[in-house]
Design a protein around this motif. Structure first.
Motif, PDB file in Angstrom:
ATOM      1  N   GLN A 163      -0.338  -0.150   4.224  1.00 57.18           N
ATOM      2  CA  GLN A 163      -1.538  -0.902   3.854  1.00 57.18           C
ATOM      3  C   GLN A 163      -2.088  -1.662   5.048  1.00 57.18           C
ATOM      4  OE1 GLN A 163      -1.851  -2.885  -0.043  1.00 57.18           O
ATOM      5  NE2 GLN A 163      -2.296  -4.765   1.056  1.00 57.18           N
ATOM      6  N   GLU A 164      -1.201  -2.247   5.859  1.00 56.14           N
ATOM      7  CA  GLU A 164      -1.653  -2.963   7.053  1.00 56.14           C
ATOM      8  C   GLU A 164      -2.316  -2.004   8.041  1.00 56.14           C
ATOM      9  OE1 GLU A 164      -1.879  -6.016   8.301  1.00 56.14           O
ATOM     10  OE2 GLU A 164      -1.202  -6.997   6.477  1.00 56.14           O
ATOM     11  N   GLU A 166      -3.986   0.650   7.305  1.00 55.45           N
ATOM     12  CA  GLU A 166      -5.323   0.955   6.796  1.00 55.45           C
ATOM     13  C   GLU A 166      -6.279  -0.212   7.013  1.00 55.45           C
ATOM     14  OE1 GLU A 166      -7.028   3.814   5.139  1.00 55.45           O
ATOM     15  OE2 GLU A 166      -5.571   4.344   6.670  1.00 55.45           O
ATOM     16  N   SER A 206      -7.672  -8.041   3.415  1.00 53.74           N
ATOM     17  CA  SER A 206      -6.468  -8.167   2.577  1.00 53.74           C
ATOM     18  C   SER A 206      -6.809  -8.801   1.237  1.00 53.74           C
ATOM     19  CB  SER A 206      -5.415  -9.021   3.294  1.00 53.74           C
ATOM     20  OG  SER A 206      -4.962  -8.404   4.468  1.00 53.74           O
ATOM     21  N   LEU A 209      -8.951  -6.381  -0.911  1.00 55.69           N
ATOM     22  CA  LEU A 209      -8.152  -5.265  -1.414  1.00 55.69           C
ATOM     23  C   LEU A 209      -7.403  -5.676  -2.677  1.00 55.69           C
ATOM     24  CD1 LEU A 209      -7.478  -2.333  -0.634  1.00 55.69           C
ATOM     25  CD2 LEU A 209      -5.532  -3.211   0.660  1.00 55.69           C
ATOM     26  N   LYS A 210      -6.914  -6.901  -2.683  1.00 58.09           N
ATOM     27  CA  LYS A 210      -6.222  -7.411  -3.866  1.00 58.09           C
ATOM     28  C   LYS A 210      -7.204  -7.654  -5.011  1.00 58.09           C
ATOM     29  CE  LYS A 210      -2.987 -11.041  -5.297  1.00 58.09           C
ATOM     30  NZ  LYS A 210      -2.205 -12.226  -4.835  1.00 58.09           N
ATOM     31  N   GLY A 214      -7.337  -2.380  -5.202  1.00 56.45           N
ATOM     32  CA  GLY A 214      -7.137  -1.162  -4.429  1.00 56.45           C
ATOM     33  C   GLY A 214      -8.147  -0.070  -4.701  1.00 56.45           C
ATOM     34  N   MET A 225      -4.251   5.661   1.081  1.00 60.45           N
ATOM     35  CA  MET A 225      -3.490   4.881   2.048  1.00 60.45           C
ATOM     36  C   MET A 225      -2.700   5.748   3.018  1.00 60.45           C
ATOM     37  SD  MET A 225      -4.164   1.704   1.682  1.00 60.45           S
ATOM     38  CE  MET A 225      -5.058   0.678   0.497  1.00 60.45           C
ATOM     39  N   ARG A 237     -10.579   7.125   2.260  1.00 63.26           N
ATOM     40  CA  ARG A 237      -9.986   5.993   2.964  1.00 63.26           C
ATOM     41  C   ARG A 237     -10.951   4.803   2.966  1.00 63.26           C
ATOM     42  NH1 ARG A 237      -7.013   8.300   8.281  1.00 63.26           N
ATOM     43  NH2 ARG A 237      -5.908   6.301   8.172  1.00 63.26           N
TER      44      ARG A 237
END
Length: 283
Positions: A163-164, A166, A206, A209-210, A214, A225, A237
């Motif tokens: 995830q990081e 991406e 971040s 995304l939360k 997602g 991902m 993506r």
């Protein structure tokens, strides 16, 4: 991300020199050029720390520079302001730390934060890792020599989560659209007014995304991902999309969408794009 050849040293020096009079209006041409050389050399040192996956103390950083006073952190402000931020790198100054705590000097960090960034001191460990995980240094600066092991305060061995990776990729792409990094004719500066810096955009991504669970804000499609090499679908993506295309990448004007949806939206409003992209449903 950074797909062009390294930026010539002369172009980097010109980029740095052009910004100096705004901060130091009393500097003449020769003094500005001398500061630009020092800033670029400091950038190389910090980028070398990142590729070596290490933090260094203020004392060792001064030793590596060959001059300066470890009590004076203005050189960190200068390299951030004139080089790190314009090039779209993460805040490499976070890799210079207090020997007792392993973190940047809190007073110096708070001063720099008030001038340059909204990143909080509690977020520093994550940002230090993001400096190490970032992959664009040599693509912009050319080959870099590792920092000798005797100067390593500590090394980061934590692998980068998918995830990081991406988030880093998506933010780096957005930063390139802002600054034109890596272009043959380099265009430095915030084309989209008010855009956040690399660290701020990583934090914002971040959070979004939360909040978006997602999924694409326009189509509801879950984000891919996996990398292309891992079998991921490129069009699915993540991409940073400006809600108002005339404004910058900042909190309140960014949503996360798939690369396909970002291209398809073009200049349409968010509402029109969402309607067009979701009007067909499987029977």
């Amino acid at each position: 991300m950074y797909d062009e050849s390294p930026i010539p040293r002369g172009d980097l020096l010109a980029m740095i020199s052009d910004q100096i009079p705004e901060v130091y209006p009393d500097y003449g041409i020769k003094k500005s050029e001398a500061l630009a050389v020092r800033v670029l050399e400091d950038l190389y040192i910090l980028a070398r720390c990142a590729i070596s996956k290490c933090r260094v103390t203020y004392t060792d950083a001064i030793t590596l520079r060959g001059y300066g006073n470890r009590q004076n952190g203005r050189w960190l402000d200068d390299v951030y302001s004139f080089a790190i931020s314009p090039l779209g790198f993460p805040d490499l100054t976070m890799l210079v730390v207090n020997a007792a705590t392993g973190q940047p000097s809190e007073d110096a960090f708070q001063t720099r934060r008030s001038k340059f960034s909204e990143i909080q001191i509690s977020e520093v460990p994550r940002e230090q890792n993001r400096c190490v995980w970032f992959e664009g240094y040599e693509a912009v600066l050319g080959p870099l020599e590792p920092i000798p092991a005797e100067y390593h305060y500590a090394r980061s061995v934590m692998p980068e989560p998918a995830q990081e990776a991406e988030i880093r990729r998506a933010v780096s792409n957005a930063i390139q659209r802002v600054n034109g990094v890596g272009k043959v004719t380099m265009k430095v500066g915030k084309e989209y007014v008010g855009s956040g810096n690399y660290s701020e955009l990583c934090l914002l991504t971040s959070q979004l995304l939360k909040m978006q669970k997602g999924r694409c804000a326009l189509t509801g499609q879950p984000f891919e991902m996996r990398s292309t090499e891992e079998g991921g679908i490129q069009d699915d993506r993540m991409s940073l999309d400006r809600i108002d295309n005339s404004r910058g990448y900042y909190d309140g004007n960014v949503q996360l969408v798939t690369q396909f949806a970002n291209r398809a939206r073009g200049q349409m409003s968010t509402q029109e794009a969402r309607c067009r992209l979701t009007q067909y449903e499987e029977p």
